[in-house]
Design an enzyme around this catalytic site. Structure first.
Site, PDB file in Angstrom:
ATOM      1  N   GLY A 119       0.912  -1.306  -0.095  1.00 56.82           N
ATOM      2  CA  GLY A 119      -0.203   0.183   0.048  1.00 56.82           C
ATOM      3  C   GLY A 119       0.821   1.324  -0.065  1.00 56.82           C
TER       4      GLY A 119
ATOM      5  CG  MET B  25       2.648   3.533   6.214  1.00 63.13           C
ATOM      6  SD  MET B  25       1.714   3.976   7.486  1.00 63.13           S
ATOM      7  CE  MET B  25       2.997   3.602   8.694  1.00 63.13           C
TER       8      MET B  25
ATOM      9  CB  VAL C 104       1.094  -7.071   4.651  1.00 71.38           C
ATOM     10  CG1 VAL C 104       1.016  -8.212   5.649  1.00 71.38           C
ATOM     11  CG2 VAL C 104       0.737  -5.522   5.468  1.00 71.38           C
TER      12      VAL C 104
ATOM     13  CE  LYS D  89       0.721  -1.698   8.373  1.00 71.57           C
ATOM     14  NZ  LYS D  89      -0.219  -1.374   8.923  1.00 71.57           N
TER      15      LYS D  89
ATOM     16  CG  ASP E 236      -9.290   2.512   7.905  1.00 69.02           C
ATOM     17  OD1 ASP E 236     -10.227   2.787   7.370  1.00 69.02           O
ATOM     18  OD2 ASP E 236      -8.288   1.931   7.381  1.00 69.02           O
TER      19      ASP E 236
END
Length: 347
Positions: free
Chosen positions: A22, A24, A27, A42, A137
């Site tokens: 993603g 950021m 994983v 991660k 989230d």
């Protein structure tokens, strides 16, 4: 630092397979060679470019917020490690599909299938909230559901804590537009009720097959959460369940349930009632034949008569075997004969 398969992290964790990537981080499915177990890793993306320090700080925040959240419905954090400016979260590996995958496959879920998922999610959120952690989230992609129905909440990447310095600027919108609470959409501080609102959106989607608000852009969707009334749930949904989910989706946080524990307990009571209703409906299913109500297991035989005749025969046999008096046996045969005549008359 570029991460590759087979690479050893912290002289202990082997990178086996990249699972997701993603904005950021990424994983990986990994392996703890010391404890001999599969883990999830991660890490900050190697090509993250600008604001690396801010992103590492966010990863540290996620580690801090997840460290003390030991609960069956929260994916566990095992360790946090930094090397060459890159942070690594070593977490419990959850070999399950997400609720988003389940929604994609099934569309609409029966209430009795969805409620256990919502209940477990609410329990996990209550533990987080009890430690001052707001997830911020809550969405189907962050709710993992095993084949046995066990739930794990994941990704506290944008979570916030009441006892830590905020990384985001005042007025900054944080969250996923489709599931964001009205107060988050307005850049206000998130509270436990914000997570409850997002879980309400998840519940709405599971029962309807779509989210309550859509729009051409994330900004449009976020604005709808703030300004537009929530479309009513279908009448096919249980009335009490409809009313409670709509309370979770109240615009004003004070009008929502007091906490996630209230959510879990209320949904549990609704689930038990719905299951009891299903059981009662199943047990009361009968077939009406010639003015006489027959149990379903009897009527399932041809005309319901084969079983009845067999039972009458066994009753007669039992009477004969239970006495040494011929006249008693004759009486029994006469009674059975009369019973058969009564049955034929009713046909």
């Amino acid at each position: 630092m570029k991460l590759i398969e087979g690479q050893l992290i912290h002289r202990r964790y082997r990178l086996d397979q990249r699972l997701a990537q993603g904005g950021m981080g990424e994983v990986w499915k990994g392996y703890d060679i010391q404890l001999g177990r599969v883990v999830a890793i991660k890490a900050l993306r190697a090509d993250s470019g600008k604001n690396v320090e801010t992103k590492v700080r966010r990863l540290r925040t996620e580690a801090h917020n997840s460290a003390n959240l030991a609960h069956p419905n929260i994916a566990a954090l095992f360790e946090y490690y930094e090397h060459d400016g890159i942070g690594f979260l070593i977490m419990e590996y959850v070999p399950s599909d997400s609720l988003a995958d389940l929604f994609h496959r099934k569309g609409i879920l029966e209430a009795t299938e969805l409620l256990p998922i919502l209940i477990q999610t609410a329990r996990g959120l209550f533990i987080a909230h009890s430690h001052g952690i707001i997830h911020r989230d809550v969405k189907p992609a962050n709710i993992m559901v095993s084949e046995e129905g066990e739930v794990k909440i994941t990704d506290f990447g944008i979570s916030t804590s009441s006892n830590q310095e905020s990384i985001t600027q005042d007025g900054m919108v944080v969250g996923t537009a489709q599931y964001i609470s009205p107060e988050q959409a307005q850049g206000q501080q998130a509270t436990p009720q914000s997570d409850i609102y997002s879980l309400g959106v998840v519940a709405y989607e599971g029962l309807c097959g779509h989210r309550p608000f859509t729009g051409a852009t994330p900004v449009d969707i976020a604005a709808a959460h703030v300004n537009d009334p929530v479309p009513p749930l279908p009448d096919s949904v249980d009335l009490q369940l409809r009313q409670f989910i709509m309370s979770m989706l109240s615009k004003d946080p004070q009008d929502r349930p007091k906490d996630a524990l209230v959510v879990s307990r209320t949904l549990s009571r609704i689930e038990r009632r719905l299951l009891d209703q299903q059981t009662m409906l199943s047990d009361s299913t009968t077939v009406v034949s010639s003015g006489r109500r027959l149990p379903r297991r009897v009527a399932s035989r041809p005309h319901g008569q084969q079983l009845l005749t067999g039972l009458q025969g066994r009753v007669g046999q039992g009477a004969s075997e239970g006495t040494s008096h011929p006249q008693d046996s004759a009486k029994s045969r006469k009674a059975n004969s009369q019973g058969n005549e009564d049955w034929k008359d009713q046909q």
